[in-house]
Scaffold this motif. Structure first.
Motif, PDB file in Angstrom:
ATOM      1  N   UNK A  89       7.559 120.899  16.612  1.00  0.00           N
ATOM      2  CA  UNK A  89       8.964 120.804  17.037  1.00  0.00           C
ATOM      3  C   UNK A  89       9.418 119.348  17.049  1.00  0.00           C
ATOM      4  N   UNK A  90      10.596 119.114  16.486  1.00  0.00           N
ATOM      5  CA  UNK A  90      11.208 117.788  16.545  1.00  0.00           C
ATOM      6  C   UNK A  90      12.413 117.883  17.475  1.00  0.00           C
ATOM      7  N   UNK A  91      12.348 117.090  18.514  1.00  0.00           N
ATOM      8  CA  UNK A  91      13.358 117.208  19.568  1.00  0.00           C
ATOM      9  C   UNK A  91      14.278 115.996  19.547  1.00  0.00           C
ATOM     10  N   UNK A  92      15.569 116.253  19.824  1.00  0.00           N
ATOM     11  CA  UNK A  92      16.532 115.155  19.915  1.00  0.00           C
ATOM     12  C   UNK A  92      16.980 114.615  18.572  1.00  0.00           C
ATOM     13  N   UNK A  93      17.229 115.514  17.639  1.00  0.00           N
ATOM     14  CA  UNK A  93      17.774 115.081  16.341  1.00  0.00           C
ATOM     15  C   UNK A  93      19.283 114.980  16.442  1.00  0.00           C
ATOM     16  N   UNK A  94      19.883 114.156  15.595  1.00  0.00           N
ATOM     17  CA  UNK A  94      21.359 114.059  15.591  1.00  0.00           C
ATOM     18  C   UNK A  94      21.933 115.378  15.077  1.00  0.00           C
ATOM     19  N   UNK A  95      23.003 115.840  15.715  1.00  0.00           N
ATOM     20  CA  UNK A  95      23.643 117.083  15.276  1.00  0.00           C
ATOM     21  C   UNK A  95      24.681 116.752  14.214  1.00  0.00           C
ATOM     22  N   UNK A  96      24.197 116.468  13.002  1.00  0.00           N
ATOM     23  CA  UNK A  96      25.114 116.078  11.913  1.00  0.00           C
ATOM     24  C   UNK A  96      24.548 116.583  10.582  1.00  0.00           C
ATOM     25  N   UNK A  97      25.359 116.661   9.544  1.00  0.00           N
ATOM     26  CA  UNK A  97      24.877 117.193   8.267  1.00  0.00           C
ATOM     27  C   UNK A  97      23.761 116.328   7.675  1.00  0.00           C
ATOM     28  N   UNK A  98      22.825 116.979   6.976  1.00  0.00           N
ATOM     29  CA  UNK A  98      21.807 116.254   6.214  1.00  0.00           C
ATOM     30  C   UNK A  98      20.466 116.094   6.900  1.00  0.00           C
ATOM     31  N   UNK A  99      20.403 116.375   8.213  1.00  0.00           N
ATOM     32  CA  UNK A  99      19.161 116.141   8.951  1.00  0.00           C
ATOM     33  C   UNK A  99      18.051 117.075   8.456  1.00  0.00           C
ATOM     34  N   UNK A 100      18.372 118.367   8.400  1.00  0.00           N
ATOM     35  CA  UNK A 100      17.366 119.349   7.956  1.00  0.00           C
ATOM     36  C   UNK A 100      16.957 119.049   6.517  1.00  0.00           C
ATOM     37  N   UNK A 101      17.929 118.700   5.701  1.00  0.00           N
ATOM     38  CA  UNK A 101      17.622 118.377   4.301  1.00  0.00           C
ATOM     39  C   UNK A 101      16.609 117.240   4.222  1.00  0.00           C
ATOM     40  N   UNK A 102      16.862 116.159   4.968  1.00  0.00           N
ATOM     41  CA  UNK A 102      15.960 115.004   4.868  1.00  0.00           C
ATOM     42  C   UNK A 102      14.559 115.354   5.360  1.00  0.00           C
ATOM     43  N   UNK A 103      14.499 116.071   6.472  1.00  0.00           N
ATOM     44  CA  UNK A 103      13.198 116.440   7.033  1.00  0.00           C
ATOM     45  C   UNK A 103      12.390 117.290   6.043  1.00  0.00           C
ATOM     46  N   UNK A 104      12.996 118.379   5.586  1.00  0.00           N
ATOM     47  CA  UNK A 104      12.222 119.311   4.752  1.00  0.00           C
ATOM     48  C   UNK A 104      12.013 118.773   3.340  1.00  0.00           C
ATOM     49  N   UNK A 149      11.223 128.700  10.378  1.00  0.00           N
ATOM     50  CA  UNK A 149      12.058 127.546  10.748  1.00  0.00           C
ATOM     51  C   UNK A 149      13.067 128.005  11.793  1.00  0.00           C
ATOM     52  N   UNK A 150      13.226 127.193  12.809  1.00  0.00           N
ATOM     53  CA  UNK A 150      14.191 127.511  13.854  1.00  0.00           C
ATOM     54  C   UNK A 150      14.965 126.247  14.188  1.00  0.00           C
ATOM     55  N   UNK A 151      16.304 126.338  14.183  1.00  0.00           N
ATOM     56  CA  UNK A 151      17.103 125.188  14.607  1.00  0.00           C
ATOM     57  C   UNK A 151      17.945 125.603  15.797  1.00  0.00           C
ATOM     58  N   UNK A 152      17.947 124.790  16.838  1.00  0.00           N
ATOM     59  CA  UNK A 152      18.742 125.132  18.014  1.00  0.00           C
ATOM     60  C   UNK A 152      20.204 124.782  17.749  1.00  0.00           C
ATOM     61  N   UNK A 153      21.099 125.342  18.544  1.00  0.00           N
ATOM     62  CA  UNK A 153      22.501 124.928  18.432  1.00  0.00           C
ATOM     63  C   UNK A 153      22.635 123.521  18.993  1.00  0.00           C
ATOM     64  N   UNK A 154      23.621 122.793  18.486  1.00  0.00           N
ATOM     65  CA  UNK A 154      23.799 121.422  18.962  1.00  0.00           C
ATOM     66  C   UNK A 154      24.300 121.399  20.401  1.00  0.00           C
ATOM     67  N   UNK A 155      23.775 120.452  21.163  1.00  0.00           N
ATOM     68  CA  UNK A 155      24.224 120.272  22.547  1.00  0.00           C
ATOM     69  C   UNK A 155      24.258 118.769  22.807  1.00  0.00           C
ATOM     70  N   UNK A 156      25.372 118.259  23.344  1.00  0.00           N
ATOM     71  CA  UNK A 156      25.507 116.813  23.568  1.00  0.00           C
ATOM     72  C   UNK A 156      25.162 116.024  22.298  1.00  0.00           C
ATOM     73  N   UNK A 157      25.638 116.519  21.171  1.00  0.00           N
ATOM     74  CA  UNK A 157      25.461 115.929  19.837  1.00  0.00           C
ATOM     75  C   UNK A 157      23.996 115.747  19.410  1.00  0.00           C
ATOM     76  N   UNK A 158      23.081 116.480  20.048  1.00  0.00           N
ATOM     77  CA  UNK A 158      21.704 116.510  19.523  1.00  0.00           C
ATOM     78  C   UNK A 158      21.268 117.962  19.329  1.00  0.00           C
ATOM     79  N   UNK A 159      20.218 118.124  18.510  1.00  0.00           N
ATOM     80  CA  UNK A 159      19.650 119.452  18.275  1.00  0.00           C
ATOM     81  C   UNK A 159      18.150 119.312  18.060  1.00  0.00           C
ATOM     82  N   UNK A 160      17.454 120.458  18.067  1.00  0.00           N
ATOM     83  CA  UNK A 160      16.000 120.464  17.827  1.00  0.00           C
ATOM     84  C   UNK A 160      15.719 121.319  16.602  1.00  0.00           C
ATOM     85  N   UNK A 161      14.660 120.947  15.875  1.00  0.00           N
ATOM     86  CA  UNK A 161      14.207 121.789  14.760  1.00  0.00           C
ATOM     87  C   UNK A 161      12.718 122.067  14.950  1.00  0.00           C
TER      88      UNK A 161
END
Ligand code: ADP
Ligand code: ASP
Ligand code: MG
Length: 401
Positions: free
Chosen positions: A263-278, A291-303
């Motif tokens: 699990x990667x915690x505290x990612x920016x909730x913006x386009x391109x994050x999942x793309x770069x990681x995977x 693969x599971x991505x949480x909904x964004x909260x306080x402009x961060x998300x987890x994958x």
């Protein structure tokens, strides 16, 4: 008739078993059939080779591992040919090089590309039983490769397809394909028939009775595939195309312990994050499963994603080296993926809910969920694997319909 018969490690584990297999094959041969035999390494020999390798070098080069692995299957085929010759029947053993089993160059996980059938056909014409090494291949640079653990099944099915065989029988240490691993779920029942699609899912999801690529190839080339015991003559399980009338709601349950959650915690909730990681992971050939991505909260998300235990450490290193966009990384190894498979799920709602209810009744927490048209998988704590399998088996009354 031309038949391909494959025998796994336990079926050739000692002298008595080797003669048992030799006699079974000779019986077929004496009926006038052309017989091609595919063998695995004896007993747990492949595991012993791994131990030997790791004793010398904890991180052995993959090419050299494949070079080492090939001796296991080569020992089996040579001994089998000797046994048959001793019984007065002409037999010849061939390794991947002698047949010419061409594969890709991915050591430890190569794919068969082409099999030359000429040598085998010549030997059959001389009325010999032909005994071929399972699991191994040769790449275009003449290096030995292997097809992944359990890969001898795939060798057998591929040979059956290449030789246009009338049947491909996979002989093993259980009576066929069961509704669950009979060693883990005592109530598991043998299936008489299972569809290619369901078998492919089960094999991919941890039912080690067949290598998943073998099922893929059997479907692709319409190979008549049977799984049965080498120790008795009971009718086994036929793997084939199944009509919609015969479709079962749930035909089996499987568990795969070779999985790790990252699990990667505290990612920016913006386009391109999942793309770069995977993308980083893909470029290093890391296969990701759930693969599971949480909904964004306080402009961060987890994958969160899962991968095999073998790949997990490398995946973490790649993330740490190349992907600096997270606050925290959390790794959990003691997890298992438990799945139910059934072609009838497609048209019946409520199957997933019933599985989740069952886990709730057992007090088992679900960490991740993934589904396909004919499968529901959950990730749970590894210590609950057998409890969950048995409870799910009972909840769906598997094998009773
Ligand atoms: P072989 O050496 O003959 O290839 P494997 O150990 O690879 O044998 O496969 C047979 C084993 O698969 C069985 O002993 C059984 O424990 C396990 N297995 C797992 N799931 C199933 C299933 N659904 N049906 C039958 N066997 C299963
Ligand atoms: N001997 C190899 C293994 O143990 C291949 C096989 O048994 O199918 O994985
Ligand atoms: Mg096997």
């Amino acid at each position: 008739m031309l038949v391909v018969k494959k025998f796994g490690g336990t079926s050739v584990a000692n002298k008595e078993r080797i003669y048992n297999v030799a006699n079974r094959c000779i019986e077929d041969y004496k009926k006038g059939n052309d017989v091609v035999v595919v063998l695995s390494a004896m007993g747990k020999y492949t595991d012993e080779l791994i131990d030997k390798a790791k004793d010398i070098n904890p991180n052995p080069p993959k090419r050299e591992m494949d070079m080492l692995y090939t001796i296991g299957e080569q020992m089996s085929v040579a001994l089998m040919a000797m046994a048959m010759n001793h019984l007065g029947v002409p037999a010849v053993s061939l390794n991947a090089f002698q047949v010419s089993m061409h594969t890709t160059s991915v050591y430890g996980n190569a794919r068969l590309k082409r099999i030359d059938s000429e040598r085998i056909r010549n030997e059959l014409e001389q009325r010999k039983i032909v005994i071929v090494t399972g699991f191994q291949g040769v790449d275009k640079f003449d290096n030995y490769t292997t097809l992944g653990r359990g890969g001898s099944d795939t060798t057998a099915v591929a040979l059956a397809a290449a030789l246009n065989a009338d049947s491909c029988e996979i002989f093993t240490d259980v009576d066929g394909v069961f509704t669950a691993d009979p060693r883990k779920v005592p109530a598991a029942k043998k299936l008489d028939v299972i569809s290619y699609d369901e078998m492919l899912e089960l094999a991919t999801l941890g039912a080690g009775v067949l290598h998943n690529r073998s099922v893929e190839l059997a479907k692709k080339y319409g190979v008549h595939l049977v799984v049965r015991s080498s120790l008795n003559t009971a009718e086994g399980t036929i793997v084939k195309e199944v009509g919609s009338m015969e479709k079962m709601l749930v035909s089996g349950v499987a568990a795969d312990k070779d999985t790790t959650r990252i699990s990667l915690i505290g990612l920016k909730d913006e386009p391109g994050v999942a793309f770069r990681l995977f993308n980083h992971l893909a470029r290093h050939n890391i296969n990701v499963d759930m693969i599971l991505q949480s909904v964004g909260r306080d402009s961060t998300k987890d994958i969160t994603f899962t991968t095999t235990e073998d790949n997990a450490q490398e995946a973490v290193e790649i993330v740490e080296r190349h992907f600096h966009e997270y606050e925290k990384i959390d790794v959990e190894k003691d997890v298992v993926k438990v799945s139910i498979v059934g072609a009838g799920m497609q048209s019946n709602p409520g199957v997933a809910a019933k599985m989740f209810e069952c886990l709730y009744d057992e007090g088992i927490n679900i960490k991740m969920i993934s589904t396909s048209e004919i499968r529901v998988s959950v990730l749970i704590g590894e210590k609950y694997a057998e409890k969950a399998m048995n409870a799910i088996h009972e909840k769906f009354s598997l094998g009773d319909n």
